[in-house]
Design a protein around this motif. Structure first.
Motif, PDB file in Angstrom:
ATOM      1  N   ASN A  23       0.829  -1.208   0.000  1.00 51.99           N
ATOM      2  CA  ASN A  23       0.000   0.000   0.000  1.00 51.99           C
ATOM      3  C   ASN A  23       0.867   1.265   0.000  1.00 51.99           C
ATOM      4  O   ASN A  23       0.565   2.230  -0.698  1.00 51.99           O
ATOM      5  CB  ASN A  23      -0.944  -0.010   1.205  1.00 51.99           C
ATOM      6  CG  ASN A  23      -2.032   1.017   1.064  1.00 51.99           C
ATOM      7  OD1 ASN A  23      -2.594   1.198  -0.017  1.00 51.99           O
ATOM      8  ND2 ASN A  23      -2.343   1.690   2.154  1.00 51.99           N
ATOM      9  N   ASN A  24       1.963   1.228   0.752  1.00 53.71           N
ATOM     10  CA  ASN A  24       2.876   2.379   0.810  1.00 53.71           C
ATOM     11  C   ASN A  24       3.599   2.610  -0.516  1.00 53.71           C
ATOM     12  O   ASN A  24       3.952   3.734  -0.847  1.00 53.71           O
ATOM     13  CB  ASN A  24       3.905   2.191   1.919  1.00 53.71           C
ATOM     14  CG  ASN A  24       3.291   2.195   3.303  1.00 53.71           C
ATOM     15  OD1 ASN A  24       2.143   2.574   3.499  1.00 53.71           O
ATOM     16  ND2 ASN A  24       4.057   1.735   4.277  1.00 53.71           N
ATOM     17  N   GLU A  25       3.840   1.552  -1.255  1.00 50.86           N
ATOM     18  CA  GLU A  25       4.623   1.632  -2.498  1.00 50.86           C
ATOM     19  C   GLU A  25       3.764   1.731  -3.753  1.00 50.86           C
ATOM     20  O   GLU A  25       4.294   1.912  -4.848  1.00 50.86           O
ATOM     21  CB  GLU A  25       5.533   0.399  -2.618  1.00 50.86           C
ATOM     22  CG  GLU A  25       6.525   0.236  -1.491  1.00 50.86           C
ATOM     23  CD  GLU A  25       7.587   1.319  -1.457  1.00 50.86           C
ATOM     24  OE1 GLU A  25       7.998   1.783  -2.535  1.00 50.86           O
ATOM     25  OE2 GLU A  25       7.988   1.699  -0.348  1.00 50.86           O
ATOM     26  N   LYS A  26       2.451   1.637  -3.624  1.00 50.48           N
ATOM     27  CA  LYS A  26       1.594   1.494  -4.804  1.00 50.48           C
ATOM     28  C   LYS A  26       1.662   2.671  -5.775  1.00 50.48           C
ATOM     29  O   LYS A  26       1.648   2.461  -6.983  1.00 50.48           O
ATOM     30  CB  LYS A  26       0.155   1.201  -4.403  1.00 50.48           C
ATOM     31  CG  LYS A  26      -0.583   2.344  -3.760  1.00 50.48           C
ATOM     32  CD  LYS A  26      -1.986   1.941  -3.360  1.00 50.48           C
ATOM     33  CE  LYS A  26      -2.660   3.094  -2.620  1.00 50.48           C
ATOM     34  NZ  LYS A  26      -3.956   2.691  -2.116  1.00 50.48           N
ATOM     35  N   GLN A  27       1.765   3.901  -5.288  1.00 53.31           N
ATOM     36  CA  GLN A  27       1.785   5.047  -6.202  1.00 53.31           C
ATOM     37  C   GLN A  27       3.035   5.060  -7.075  1.00 53.31           C
ATOM     38  O   GLN A  27       2.954   5.268  -8.288  1.00 53.31           O
ATOM     39  CB  GLN A  27       1.661   6.367  -5.417  1.00 53.31           C
ATOM     40  CG  GLN A  27       0.298   6.582  -4.813  1.00 53.31           C
ATOM     41  CD  GLN A  27      -0.809   6.575  -5.857  1.00 53.31           C
ATOM     42  OE1 GLN A  27      -0.673   7.125  -6.946  1.00 53.31           O
ATOM     43  NE2 GLN A  27      -1.914   5.920  -5.533  1.00 53.31           N
ATOM     44  N   GLN A  28       4.178   4.826  -6.450  1.00 53.40           N
ATOM     45  CA  GLN A  28       5.414   4.797  -7.233  1.00 53.40           C
ATOM     46  C   GLN A  28       5.403   3.621  -8.206  1.00 53.40           C
ATOM     47  O   GLN A  28       5.805   3.762  -9.362  1.00 53.40           O
ATOM     48  CB  GLN A  28       6.632   4.700  -6.316  1.00 53.40           C
ATOM     49  CG  GLN A  28       7.940   4.711  -7.101  1.00 53.40           C
ATOM     50  CD  GLN A  28       9.155   4.655  -6.227  1.00 53.40           C
ATOM     51  OE1 GLN A  28       9.117   4.143  -5.118  1.00 53.40           O
ATOM     52  NE2 GLN A  28      10.257   5.188  -6.725  1.00 53.40           N
ATOM     53  N   MET A  29       4.918   2.477  -7.760  1.00 50.93           N
ATOM     54  CA  MET A  29       4.853   1.314  -8.642  1.00 50.93           C
ATOM     55  C   MET A  29       3.923   1.577  -9.821  1.00 50.93           C
ATOM     56  O   MET A  29       4.230   1.194 -10.950  1.00 50.93           O
ATOM     57  CB  MET A  29       4.415   0.077  -7.855  1.00 50.93           C
ATOM     58  CG  MET A  29       5.485  -0.414  -6.894  1.00 50.93           C
ATOM     59  SD  MET A  29       4.957  -1.752  -5.797  1.00 50.93           S
ATOM     60  CE  MET A  29       4.364  -2.970  -6.916  1.00 50.93           C
ATOM     61  N   LEU A  30       2.811   2.256  -9.573  1.00 49.94           N
ATOM     62  CA  LEU A  30       1.879   2.558 -10.660  1.00 49.94           C
ATOM     63  C   LEU A  30       2.513   3.500 -11.684  1.00 49.94           C
ATOM     64  O   LEU A  30       2.384   3.289 -12.888  1.00 49.94           O
ATOM     65  CB  LEU A  30       0.585   3.166 -10.112  1.00 49.94           C
ATOM     66  CG  LEU A  30      -0.487   3.471 -11.156  1.00 49.94           C
ATOM     67  CD1 LEU A  30      -0.886   2.207 -11.919  1.00 49.94           C
ATOM     68  CD2 LEU A  30      -1.709   4.085 -10.495  1.00 49.94           C
ATOM     69  N   ARG A  31       3.224   4.507 -11.218  1.00 51.84           N
ATOM     70  CA  ARG A  31       3.897   5.436 -12.153  1.00 51.84           C
ATOM     71  C   ARG A  31       4.922   4.693 -13.018  1.00 51.84           C
ATOM     72  O   ARG A  31       4.999   4.912 -14.222  1.00 51.84           O
ATOM     73  CB  ARG A  31       4.573   6.569 -11.388  1.00 51.84           C
ATOM     74  CG  ARG A  31       3.631   7.611 -10.849  1.00 51.84           C
ATOM     75  CD  ARG A  31       4.371   8.850 -10.349  1.00 51.84           C
ATOM     76  NE  ARG A  31       5.496   8.565  -9.491  1.00 51.84           N
ATOM     77  CZ  ARG A  31       5.434   8.457  -8.164  1.00 51.84           C
ATOM     78  NH1 ARG A  31       4.290   8.613  -7.544  1.00 51.84           N
ATOM     79  NH2 ARG A  31       6.518   8.207  -7.456  1.00 51.84           N
ATOM     80  N   ILE A  32       5.703   3.832 -12.390  1.00 44.35           N
ATOM     81  CA  ILE A  32       6.729   3.097 -13.139  1.00 44.35           C
ATOM     82  C   ILE A  32       6.077   2.127 -14.115  1.00 44.35           C
ATOM     83  O   ILE A  32       6.463   2.053 -15.295  1.00 44.35           O
ATOM     84  CB  ILE A  32       7.689   2.377 -12.181  1.00 44.35           C
ATOM     85  CG1 ILE A  32       8.525   3.410 -11.414  1.00 44.35           C
ATOM     86  CG2 ILE A  32       8.590   1.398 -12.938  1.00 44.35           C
ATOM     87  CD1 ILE A  32       9.342   2.837 -10.282  1.00 44.35           C
ATOM     88  N   ALA A  33       5.096   1.381 -13.656  1.00 45.66           N
ATOM     89  CA  ALA A  33       4.421   0.420 -14.533  1.00 45.66           C
ATOM     90  C   ALA A  33       3.761   1.138 -15.707  1.00 45.66           C
ATOM     91  O   ALA A  33       3.826   0.668 -16.847  1.00 45.66           O
ATOM     92  CB  ALA A  33       3.393  -0.383 -13.740  1.00 45.66           C
ATOM     93  N   TYR A  34       3.151   2.280 -15.446  1.00 49.91           N
ATOM     94  CA  TYR A  34       2.505   3.041 -16.526  1.00 49.91           C
ATOM     95  C   TYR A  34       3.538   3.540 -17.540  1.00 49.91           C
ATOM     96  O   TYR A  34       3.284   3.533 -18.745  1.00 49.91           O
ATOM     97  CB  TYR A  34       1.698   4.214 -15.963  1.00 49.91           C
ATOM     98  CG  TYR A  34       0.846   4.874 -17.006  1.00 49.91           C
ATOM     99  CD1 TYR A  34      -0.402   4.367 -17.326  1.00 49.91           C
ATOM    100  CD2 TYR A  34       1.304   5.987 -17.705  1.00 49.91           C
ATOM    101  CE1 TYR A  34      -1.189   4.953 -18.304  1.00 49.91           C
ATOM    102  CE2 TYR A  34       0.528   6.581 -18.680  1.00 49.91           C
ATOM    103  CZ  TYR A  34      -0.718   6.065 -18.980  1.00 49.91           C
ATOM    104  OH  TYR A  34      -1.472   6.644 -19.961  1.00 49.91           O
TER     105      TYR A  34
END
Length: 185
Positions: A23-34
């Motif tokens: 949950n803490n890492e989801k925003q950064q992971m979403l930006r990278i995956a996108y």
């Protein structure tokens, strides 16, 4: 609990700690995956696969303080594996059309301006770079990471990352100069 303590607990099998980390890492992971996948559905699917792989490999996390780096490395592998698989299944003549079509939808609110065309050209040019060059550009300019952070994620020396960045930028400049010359004719 801090990030390191959460990572240690997750590595021992604590599902709640693992979920809190994700949950803490989801925003950064979403930006990278996108940045890799170029659409939200594929990015979310890549994150889901990353979370599964991270849970299965949680015992292999050697340094809990580097949980973010470890997760990003897994995510990059998931994204590049999927892109490689797609490249094998999509006929060559439709690759450019589908890539450009996907990018155009990202910028549909912009009228046919030069700025929008340049962004499309740059995004297309980044997609044409070789694997490590593409990774360095995405992490440096889409995620605003430092050379040291990128070196940690890609497990390469700082000097190698600087070289890859220099070569990638050189290729991008050449591509953009060639495109500019083609438009003037």
């Amino acid at each position: 609990m801090n990030k390191k303590q959460l990572a240690e607990a997750a590595a021992r099998g604590d599902e709640q700690a693992f979920l809190q980390l994700m949950n803490n890492e989801k925003q950064q992971m979403l930006r990278i995956a996108y940045a890799y996948m170029r659409n939200e559905a594929d990015a979310l699917e890549a994150i889901q696969e990353t979370v599964c792989r991270a849970w299965l490999k949680r015992n292999s996390l050697k340094k809990p303080g580097y949980i973010s780096t470890w997760l990003i490395r897994i995510l990059i592998h998931v994204c590049t594996d999927e892109l490689r698989r797609r490249k094998r299944t999509i006929p060559a003549d439709t690759r450019q059309e589908s890539l450009q079509g996907g990018m155009e939808s990202d910028h549909h609110s912009l009228d046919e301006t030069d700025a929008a065309e340049n962004r499309l050209d740059i995004a297309y040019a980044v997609e044409q770079l070789e694997g490590p060059y593409k990774d360095v550009i995405r992490l440096k300019y889409y995620e605003d990471m430092t050379i040291v952070d990128i070196a940690d994620i890609l497990q390469r020396p700082d000097g190698t990352i600087r070289t890859w960045l220099h070569k990638a930028l050189k290729q991008l400049r050449k591509y953009m100069a060639d495109r500019g010359g083609a438009k003037e004719r």
